[in-house]
Design a protein around this motif. Structure first.
Motif, PDB file in Angstrom:
ATOM      1  N   THR A  84     -41.798 -21.485 -54.232  1.00  0.00           N
ATOM      2  CA  THR A  84     -41.992 -20.295 -53.412  1.00  0.00           C
ATOM      3  C   THR A  84     -41.726 -20.601 -51.942  1.00  0.00           C
ATOM      4  OG1 THR A  84     -43.667 -19.534 -54.974  1.00  0.00           O
ATOM      5  CG2 THR A  84     -43.611 -18.458 -52.841  1.00  0.00           C
ATOM      6  N   GLU A 108     -44.312 -14.139 -58.231  1.00  0.00           N
ATOM      7  CA  GLU A 108     -45.425 -15.040 -58.457  1.00  0.00           C
ATOM      8  C   GLU A 108     -46.713 -14.331 -58.113  1.00  0.00           C
ATOM      9  OE1 GLU A 108     -45.008 -18.981 -57.057  1.00  0.00           O
ATOM     10  OE2 GLU A 108     -42.843 -18.963 -57.197  1.00  0.00           O
ATOM     11  N   SER A 133     -44.485 -14.748 -53.619  1.00  0.00           N
ATOM     12  CA  SER A 133     -43.110 -14.529 -53.151  1.00  0.00           C
ATOM     13  C   SER A 133     -43.057 -13.220 -52.379  1.00  0.00           C
ATOM     14  CB  SER A 133     -42.162 -14.473 -54.345  1.00  0.00           C
ATOM     15  OG  SER A 133     -42.131 -15.699 -55.029  1.00  0.00           O
TER      16      SER A 133
END
Length: 605
Positions: A461, A21, A398
């Motif tokens: 996440t 991400e 992440s």
């Protein structure tokens, strides 16, 4: 997949579990643009993230405590899908990008408006303020007296580091702050042309921030939009013949053009502004943002012996950063920078550009660039090796299944670097403090829950890295009067154990993510970066401080120290660790147990 953790049970579809991400989880989503095309007005009229879209929706259609006309059985995040085409866009299942969807072009009037702040409910939910009076008050608060602004720029701020003005706080806390209209004021120079580098841009609003006499001057907008969001951005600019565009190349999936910089060419010289705000009204209204404002750089005389370089190498580093775009549209600005004297700069430039870098190129960008600067210029002493590190940011990517994967290994090694420092096998022996708003910070903020639209940490996440939350500390900013103005600023520093000194300070666009800072690959031989980011590093040596640290004004600091060595850290030190009931703000789950400062709940869809 049913997941259970510190945030309760939420249904998360497998398509939401992206492998990586970006720094803000905020690549523009087409759904907001398609809604605008269909004539709906709940979404913003410019490309933005799903999180900001949700904030717009809740402002336009607030939900009061006890409203039962919604369901919380399924997380709205479960409805999202991550594009697999490398664009990083978020596509909802109901908006699968019609090929020939017409765009709604929102043509902004070119007349002066009294106020450009986002419309909102009154700060006091029990008082029915007249909106026009509120707008007039906003205008008066936002625009300081001209002489005050001039004094601020040329007064006792050796660091040239400023915060943005915030509506709704005591005006004494805005006395050392700037609004974008202040930055673009004729007091700072007679504008010839400008370039605006940013992520999220409302073109009509941006034009109105320029003084009337400068609104037709050439303006280059550097952005990272693709496809439909690019078309929307260009459509916004159609009424303005003076605007041109430069599209930053984003060839690695999940990358963003996240840099926030202004280049301002005046008849009198050149100015560089590196900051943390998007070019939209909300980001200059009730958020905590940071600005570094360069001196006015004079033009070098013809045949000058000096190159106009600073001791911090700022000029060549800025040119290198602009050259990394590999864009003919930026050649004019590169040439202009070469023609000016930047020797008075006292900060170091620290950028990220997308790519995979090996050899000496590894140290040009990202966290390895920070490591190199600290090894070359940050003073080292045995006592400092145990000093903690502190990061403060508005979103999180992440980071892996535990700290050893990135945070407490390669990233921490860069943050603790210093001259003659041979630190190895760090693990997490050096204390790590991470400042990120709690749910209650957001709930009790000036904006209420919609402030969380610019804090796009997602449930997908968060559930994968619950280990990270043990490092979290609350947002508290009594020292700057901004405890209730949620941070979109991002800062990193190396404080002393008593938090009365800092070895260095960085203000940047980079959030806590591998996409922004880079991650090592191929057994450490290669650094991969996804996004464009930019910040400036303050080191004591560049300000003539031989002690190797700045003092900071904290609650425990005596007033006897020389004020010239105080660094204006914008939040409270020491930071307060999360309590047992505190949770980090996560944008895409509902909060319905307690109302915010406007009496509303948060249900993002």
């Amino acid at each position: 997949m049913l997941q259970e953790g510190a945030h309760g049970k939420w249904t998360v579809s497998s398509s939401d579990e992206s492998t990586e991400e970006n720094s803000d989880s905020d690549k523009p989503c087409t759904s907001a643009l398609l809604e605008a095309a269909r004539g709906k007005t709940s979404g913003p009229q410019y490309p933005c993230s799903e999180a900001r879209k949700a904030a717009h929706k809740r402002k336009a259609s607030p939900l009061k405590l006890g409203d039962k006309s919604f369901s919380t059985q399924v997380s709205p995040a479960a409805k999202q899908r991550t594009s697999q085409e490398g664009s990083g866009w978020c596509l909802s299942s109901s908006d699968e990008e019609p090929e020939d969807q017409e765009k709604h072009v929102h043509k902004e009037a070119l007349k002066e408006e009294k106020n450009d702040a986002p419309e909102e409910r009154p700060l006091n939910p029990h008082k029915d303020d007249d909106l026009e009076n509120q707008k007039a008050e906003e205008y008066n608060e936002t625009h300081s007296e001209a002489q005050d602004t001039w004094d601020l720029l040329n007064g006792g701020n050796p660091f040239r580091f400023f915060l943005t003005k915030v509506r709704g706080i005591e005006q004494s806390y805005n006395s050392g702050a700037l609004h974008i209209k202040d930055i673009l004021s004729p007091l700072f120079g007679t504008l010839v042309s400008s370039a605006q580098f940013n992520y999220c841009i409302d073109v009509g609003w941006l034009v109105r921030q320029y003084p009337q006499e400068f609104r037709k001057k050439p303006l280059l907008i550097v952005h990272g939009e693709k496809r439909e969001s690019k078309a929307e951005l260009i459509a916004q600019a159609r009424p303005y013949e003076n605007i041109s565009f430069c599209q930053a190349k984003l060839d690695i999936a999940f990358g963003t053009h996240h840099t926030k910089m202004m280049l301002l060419l005046y008849e009198e010289g050149l100015r560089v502004v590196i900051h943390t705000s998007n070019l939209i009204a909300e980001d200059w209204h009730q958020k905590t943002q940071g600005i570094w404002l360069s001196p006015l750089y004079p033009r070098l005389p013809q045949g000058a012996a000096s190159s106009g370089e600073s001791e911090t190498n700022f000029k060549s580093d800025l040119v290198s950063y602009l050259m990394a775009y590999n864009s003919p549209a930026l050649k004019e600005w590169i040439d202009l920078i070469q023609e000016h004297d930047l020797s008075e700069t006292r900060v170091y430039l620290l950028g990220s550009t997308p790519g995979r870098y090996q050899g000496s190129d590894k140290e040009r960008w990202g966290h390895l660039r920070l490591r190199k600067l600290l090894k070359e210029h940050a003073s080292s002493a045995p006592a400092k090796e145990s000093w903690p590190v502190l990061g403060q940011f508005s979103s999180i990517g992440s980071l892996g299944v535990d700290g050893s994967k990135w945070l407490c290994s390669e990233f921490l090694e860069s943050l603790v670097a210093a001259r003659s420092n041979a630190t190895t096998h760090l693990k997490c022996d050096v204390p790590v403090h991470l400042v990120y708003p709690t749910v209650n910070n957001v709930r009790q903020s000036l904006e209420g829950y919609p402030a969380g639209g610019s804090l796009p940490y997602s449930i997908q996440t968060a559930q994968k890295q619950l280990w990270l939350h043990s490092y979290f500390h609350k947002w508290s900013a009594e020292v700057s009067g901004r405890s209730h103005a949620m941070p979109h600023i991002k800062t990193y520093m190396r404080p002393s154990p008593d938090f009365q000194k800092i070895a260095w300070f960085l203000v940047t666009s980079a959030n806590l993510s591998k996409a922004a800072w880079g991650a090592l690959e191929k057994n450490g031989s290669q650094l991969m970066i996804r996004s464009y980011e930019l910040g400036v590093l303050f080191l004591p040596s560049a300000f003539g401080l031989d002690k190797g640290y700045f003092h900071v004004r904290g609650k425990m600091l005596s007033e006897s120290n020389d004020s010239a060595t105080y660094f204006p850290v914008p939040f409270d030190l020491p930071p307060e660790q999360y309590g047992s009931k505190d949770q980090p703000w996560i944008w895409n789950i509902p909060y319905t147990d307690a109302p915010d400062t406007h009496g509303n709940m948060w249900v993002p869809s």
